[in-house]
Enzyme design. Structure first.
Site, short mmCIF file in Angstrom:
data_model
loop_
_atom_site.label_atom_id
_atom_site.label_comp_id
_atom_site.label_asym_id
_atom_site.label_seq_id
_atom_site.Cartn_x
_atom_site.Cartn_y
_atom_site.Cartn_z
CG ASP A 141 18.29 37.32 -0.27
OD1 ASP A 141 18.16 37.31 0.97
OD2 ASP A 141 19.39 37.36 -0.83
CG ASN A 163 7.30 26.33 1.25
OD1 ASN A 163 8.15 25.44 1.16
ND2 ASN A 163 6.81 26.72 2.40
CE LYS A 165 2.13 27.45 0.07
NZ LYS A 165 0.97 27.59 0.92
C1 LIG Z 1 24.06 43.97 3.51
C2 LIG Z 1 23.49 45.33 3.82
C3 LIG Z 1 24.35 46.40 3.26
C4 LIG Z 1 23.70 47.71 3.36
C5 LIG Z 1 22.51 47.79 2.46
C6 LIG Z 1 22.12 49.15 2.33
C7 LIG Z 1 20.95 49.51 1.85
C8 LIG Z 1 19.95 48.51 1.39
C9 LIG Z 1 19.95 48.47 -0.06
C10 LIG Z 1 19.52 47.43 -0.70
C11 LIG Z 1 18.97 46.24 0.00
C12 LIG Z 1 19.30 45.04 -0.75
C13 LIG Z 1 19.07 43.88 0.16
C14 LIG Z 1 19.77 42.74 -0.43
C15 LIG Z 1 19.76 41.64 0.55
C16 LIG Z 1 20.61 40.57 0.02
C17 LIG Z 1 21.26 39.89 1.14
C18 LIG Z 1 22.19 38.88 0.60
O1 LIG Z 1 22.00 38.35 -0.44
S1 LIG Z 1 23.54 38.53 1.49
C19 LIG Z 1 24.42 37.40 0.44
C20 LIG Z 1 24.22 35.97 0.80
N1 LIG Z 1 24.70 35.70 2.10
C21 LIG Z 1 26.01 35.53 2.37
O2 LIG Z 1 26.86 35.62 1.53
C22 LIG Z 1 26.35 35.25 3.80
C23 LIG Z 1 27.46 34.22 3.91
N2 LIG Z 1 27.61 33.83 5.30
C24 LIG Z 1 28.34 34.55 6.17
O3 LIG Z 1 29.01 35.49 5.79
C25 LIG Z 1 28.28 34.14 7.59
O4 LIG Z 1 27.91 32.80 7.71
C26 LIG Z 1 27.32 35.02 8.41
C27 LIG Z 1 25.87 34.91 7.93
C28 LIG Z 1 27.78 36.48 8.34
C29 LIG Z 1 27.37 34.59 9.87
O5 LIG Z 1 28.72 34.52 10.24
P1 LIG Z 1 29.22 35.10 11.63
O6 LIG Z 1 30.63 34.64 11.77
O7 LIG Z 1 28.92 36.53 11.79
O8 LIG Z 1 28.28 34.39 12.68
P2 LIG Z 1 28.37 32.92 13.28
O9 LIG Z 1 28.74 31.92 12.27
O10 LIG Z 1 29.23 33.02 14.52
O11 LIG Z 1 26.85 32.68 13.68
C30 LIG Z 1 26.20 33.55 14.61
C31 LIG Z 1 25.02 32.78 15.16
O12 LIG Z 1 24.10 32.51 14.07
C32 LIG Z 1 23.94 31.09 13.90
N3 LIG Z 1 23.85 30.78 12.47
C33 LIG Z 1 24.68 31.20 11.49
N4 LIG Z 1 24.29 30.73 10.31
C34 LIG Z 1 23.21 29.98 10.55
C35 LIG Z 1 22.36 29.22 9.72
N5 LIG Z 1 22.53 29.15 8.40
N6 LIG Z 1 21.33 28.57 10.30
C36 LIG Z 1 21.12 28.63 11.63
N7 LIG Z 1 21.90 29.36 12.48
C37 LIG Z 1 22.93 30.01 11.94
C38 LIG Z 1 25.19 30.49 14.51
O13 LIG Z 1 24.96 29.16 14.93
C39 LIG Z 1 25.42 31.41 15.70
O14 LIG Z 1 24.51 31.11 16.71
P3 LIG Z 1 24.96 31.19 18.23
O15 LIG Z 1 25.32 32.64 18.49
O16 LIG Z 1 23.73 30.75 19.00
O17 LIG Z 1 26.12 30.27 18.38
#
Ligand SMILES: CCCCC/C=C\C/C=C\CCCCCCCC(=O)SCCNC(=O)CCNC(=O)[C@H](O)C(C)(C)COP(=O)(O)OP(=O)(O)OC[C@H]1O[C@@H](n2cnc3c(N)ncnc32)[C@H](O)[C@@H]1OP(=O)(O)O
Length: 192
Positions: A141, A163, A165
């Site tokens: 992630d 996956n 594996k």
């Molecule tokens: C975060 C960065 C900070 C800065 C970092 C700085 C330096 C980097 C340093 C370190 C790097 C570390 C990296 C770590 C990465 C770790 C990342 C994480 O772990 S994040 C934590 C886990 N995730 C969450 O908690 C997210 C929870 N979910 C949400 O908050 C929301 O659902 C969302 C993902 C924000 C989306 O919500 P939003 O309201 O913005 O959008 P929509 O719901 O309107 O959707 C938009 C569009 O996307 C489609 N969509 C949404 N989800 C899905 C899905 N699961 N599957 C398929 N499609 C999806 C949705 O249908 C919409 O489509 P459309 O526009 O066509 O209608």
């Protein structure tokens, strides 16, 4: 986003107790690194010298401008008061040297690629002798997230498919595959 994620995993004896240093760059070799991890690090440092790749430093806390922007624009300020979470630090950097996630990431921004070399320490054990699947998910992630973040700005993981594996045995080098969906955050929407 294309991803090349090389994962080297081995378990180590907890012999490197170190004082917590928040500002230290942890994406550099330390005595717990295996020969494999060190070899891969040296190979990519050579690519960095050639100019195509860049090593990404890593700290326990992040104070980059984009990180500040994330806090400012998407998070309720009440949740972020420093006094309410004085110990907050990056999950994958919250272990002492050698015990948890030992890794280094390199990026190639022209090709939108990030490679992560990872060695799991003994505190990441799941089934006896094997790396916990959640730890593998966390490093994947972080790697795919970093790739998406560099290409598109502030994103969050909406979906992650992995996956597994084979179980990752101790003292071996192998590769895992994953796909992820990262959504660019809407600047008009708060997360909380
Ligand atoms: C975060 C960065 C900070 C800065 C970092 C700085 C330096 C980097 C340093 C370190 C790097 C570390 C990296 C770590 C990465 C770790 C990342 C994480 O772990 S994040 C934590 C886990 N995730 C969450 O908690 C997210 C929870 N979910 C949400 O908050 C929301 O659902 C969302 C993902 C924000 C989306 O919500 P939003 O309201 O913005 O959008 P929509 O719901 O309107 O959707 C938009 C569009 O996307 C489609 N969509 C949404 N989800 C899905 C899905 N699961 N599957 C398929 N499609 C999806 C949705 O249908 C919409 O489509 P459309 O526009 O066509 O209608």
């Amino acid at each position: 986003f294309p991803l090349l994620c090389g994962i080297t995993v081995r378990t180590l004896l907890p012999s490197f107790a170190s004082e917590e240093v928040i500002d230290k760059d942890h994406a550099l070799p330390n005595p717990s690194w295996s020969t494999d991890l060190r070899f891969l690090f040296d190979q990519f440092m050579k690519k960095c010298e050639e100019g195509s790749w860049k090593r990404l430093p890593s700290y326990k806390r992040n104070s980059t401008q984009k990180f500040q922007d994330f806090k400012t624009h998407y998070v309720d300020p009440k949740l972020l008061k420093e006094e309410q979470m004085p110990g907050a630090q990056l999950f994958t950097r919250s272990f002492e040297d050698g015990l948890g996630f030992e890794y280094v990431m390199f990026c190639n921004d022209v090709e939108n690629r990030v490679v992560c070399f990872f060695q799991g320490g003994p505190h990441l054990q799941g089934m006896p002798g094997f790396t916990h699947g959640g730890a593998i998910a966390a490093i994947i992630d972080a790697t795919v997230g970093t790739c998406a973040f560099r290409a598109r700005g502030i994103v969050m993981t909406a979906n992650l498919n992995i996956n597994y594996k084979r179980p990752i045995p101790l003292e071996e080098t192998l590769y895992s595959e994953a796909t992820g969906l990262f959504i660019t955050l809407d600047p008009n929407k708060k997360l909380t």
